[in-house]
Design a protein around this motif. Structure first.
Motif, short mmCIF file in Angstrom:
data_model
loop_
_atom_site.label_atom_id
_atom_site.label_comp_id
_atom_site.label_asym_id
_atom_site.label_seq_id
_atom_site.Cartn_x
_atom_site.Cartn_y
_atom_site.Cartn_z
N LEU A 36 58.71 51.90 57.98
CA LEU A 36 59.51 53.07 57.41
C LEU A 36 58.78 53.77 56.42
O LEU A 36 58.70 54.96 56.58
N PRO A 37 57.77 53.24 55.38
CA PRO A 37 57.05 54.04 54.53
C PRO A 37 56.17 54.91 55.58
O PRO A 37 55.86 56.19 55.18
N ARG A 38 55.51 54.45 56.60
CA ARG A 38 54.57 55.16 57.38
C ARG A 38 55.40 56.32 58.17
O ARG A 38 55.00 57.66 58.37
N ALA A 39 56.77 55.99 58.43
CA ALA A 39 57.49 56.85 59.30
C ALA A 39 57.84 58.21 58.23
O ALA A 39 57.98 59.32 58.50
N TYR A 40 58.47 57.91 56.81
CA TYR A 40 58.72 58.80 56.04
C TYR A 40 57.41 59.76 55.70
O TYR A 40 57.58 61.02 55.81
N ALA A 43 66.28 51.72 60.25
CA ALA A 43 65.87 50.49 59.63
C ALA A 43 66.48 49.08 60.31
O ALA A 43 65.64 48.18 60.25
N GLY A 44 67.68 49.21 60.71
CA GLY A 44 68.33 47.91 61.41
C GLY A 44 67.42 47.65 62.40
O GLY A 44 67.86 46.58 62.97
N GLU A 45 66.86 48.47 63.21
CA GLU A 45 66.12 48.10 64.64
C GLU A 45 64.61 48.21 64.62
O GLU A 45 64.17 48.19 65.54
N ARG A 98 59.95 47.28 56.10
CA ARG A 98 59.30 47.71 54.87
C ARG A 98 57.71 48.24 55.03
O ARG A 98 57.34 48.41 54.11
N ARG A 99 57.33 47.87 56.12
CA ARG A 99 55.87 48.38 56.35
C ARG A 99 56.02 49.79 57.21
O ARG A 99 55.22 50.78 57.11
N LEU A 148 59.17 48.20 44.63
CA LEU A 148 59.84 49.10 45.93
C LEU A 148 58.67 49.16 46.75
O LEU A 148 57.43 49.57 46.86
N PRO A 149 59.04 49.01 48.33
CA PRO A 149 58.18 49.25 49.23
C PRO A 149 57.85 50.81 49.64
O PRO A 149 56.60 50.91 50.20
N TYR A 150 58.54 51.53 49.23
CA TYR A 150 58.38 53.27 49.45
C TYR A 150 58.48 53.79 47.81
O TYR A 150 59.66 53.72 47.42
N ARG A 151 57.70 54.70 47.49
CA ARG A 151 57.94 55.31 46.33
C ARG A 151 57.52 56.81 46.32
O ARG A 151 56.26 57.06 46.69
N SER A 152 58.59 57.54 46.44
CA SER A 152 58.16 58.92 46.54
C SER A 152 57.58 59.70 45.22
O SER A 152 58.13 59.21 44.32
#
Length: 355
Positions: A75-79, A65-67, A72-73, A250-254
């Protein structure tokens, strides 16, 4: 998986249409230590313990996330991508292995019993040899090498960044905060690479036992880590509810929360305790195996409560948890970020699939 589908229907040099034959003979479950249903359950449990070593991975995504340009856009795709890949390659891959090779195959048993190197113990290679398929085993060897390099690269990145973060927080020596001009924590990377040399223990049969001890130690650590991550999420959710922060913001919700987190906490904690259960079976007691399987279970509470006592920190109530520090900067960055659509067709396809 495509290979499995083709060869099981007879698309192989010997024309063997074996289908699900090996699920009936010798069977889909091998008995382990005991006979009957208990033996089959212990066999399944042994496989589950080995598989728990691979639990690390999804949590590594957050370390980037730090790099990441726009976390916010992106990481949800990555998850989402990690979830589908794990489901596809791990679950369906395991199904394919059970179809391709019987558990009592002599070549496969010999590879594991004698710790043969490389892809010699790969069920896919064994299946190809059984079906008289040439060339493909060499391709599998190359793929195994590539996968090992990729995994090593990922672990070096995550381990070095974790050590760097600990150093920044004052929980590791300050020397590990040293970075190159391009921002690489050079000493962190160096110490991780030195530790990675332990992998060469595998070249010796006697030393490979020591390597297995380290694998047991790391597996227990990963399970405890995942249990803590899952439990931390439940506390984060309670803090959001106590402070009136909507989950929709939240930007991502499982899905399935918080029940999935509770299940994950319990299951990973239980697996950490049963990981070395074999030493308690009659005639299997081994002191090194016991200590390497259960040391982290004892070390974890010592570290946790030791830190609490020495630094006099406290467990915060949900309404006291800080959920806003740094949030304004992140939201400002997100508002001003201009997304550039991918020009690559494959990239656009990934955007469509994973959002």
């Amino acid at each position: 998986m495509f290979f499995t589908f083709v060869v099981m229907l007879g698309g192989n040099p010997i024309g063997d249409r074996f289908g699900f034959r090996y699920w009936n003979n010798p069977g889909s479950f091998q008995e382990y230590y005991k006979t009957g249903d208990l033996g089959r359950w212990l066999g399944f449990l042994a496989c589950l313990i080995q598989a728990s070593f691979t639990i690390a991975g999804p949590d590594y995504v957050s370390m980037a996330a730090g790099e990441t340009v726009n976390p916010r856009r992106e990481l949800p795709r990555a998850y989402n991508g990690v979830f589908y890949r794990l489901t596809t390659f791990f679950v369906l891959g395991t199904l394919c292995i059970g179809i391709l090779v019987p558990y009592d195959d002599p070549t496969l048993k010999n590879a594991f019993e004698n710790d043969l190197p490389g892809a010699a113990a790969s069920p896919y290679v064994v299946a190809m040899d059984r079906l008289k398929i040439s060339v493909l085993p060499h391709i599998v060897n190359a793929m195994v090498l590539g996968a090992a390099f990729s995994a090593g690269n990922s672990y070096v990145y995550c381990a070095s960044r974790s050590l760097y973060g600990l150093a920044l927080d004052g929980k590791a020596p300050r020397v590990f905060t040293k970075c190159t001009k391009s921002g690489v924590p050079i000493y962190c990377v160096g110490i991780v690479l030195v530790i990675a040399l332990l992998a060469f223990l595998q070249v010796s049969n006697s030393a490979s036992i020591v390597l297995q001890w380290f694998v047991n130690l790391v597996t227990a650590s990963q399970l405890i880590n995942f249990a803590v991550v899952s439990f931390t999420y439940t506390r984060f959710r309670k803090a959001c509810m106590a402070q009136g922060i909507s989950r929709e913001s939240l930007p991502y919700r499982s899905r399935g929360q918080p029940y999935v987190a509770y299940i994950a906490t319990v299951c990973t904690a239980v697996m950490a305790f049963v990981g070395g259960y074999e030493v308690f079976l009659p005639g299997n007691w081994d002191i090194p195996t016991f200590f390497f399987s259960y040391t982290m279970i004892g070390v974890f509470p010592v570290l946790y409560f030791g830190w609490k006592i020495i630094h006099r920190t406290k467990v915060r109530k949900p309404e006291e948890v800080d959920l806003v520090t740094g949030l304004a900067e992140v939201e400002e960055y997100t508002r001003n970020y201009v997304h550039v659509p991918s020009k690559n067709p494959f990239g656009r396809f990934l955007d469509f699939v994973f959002g």
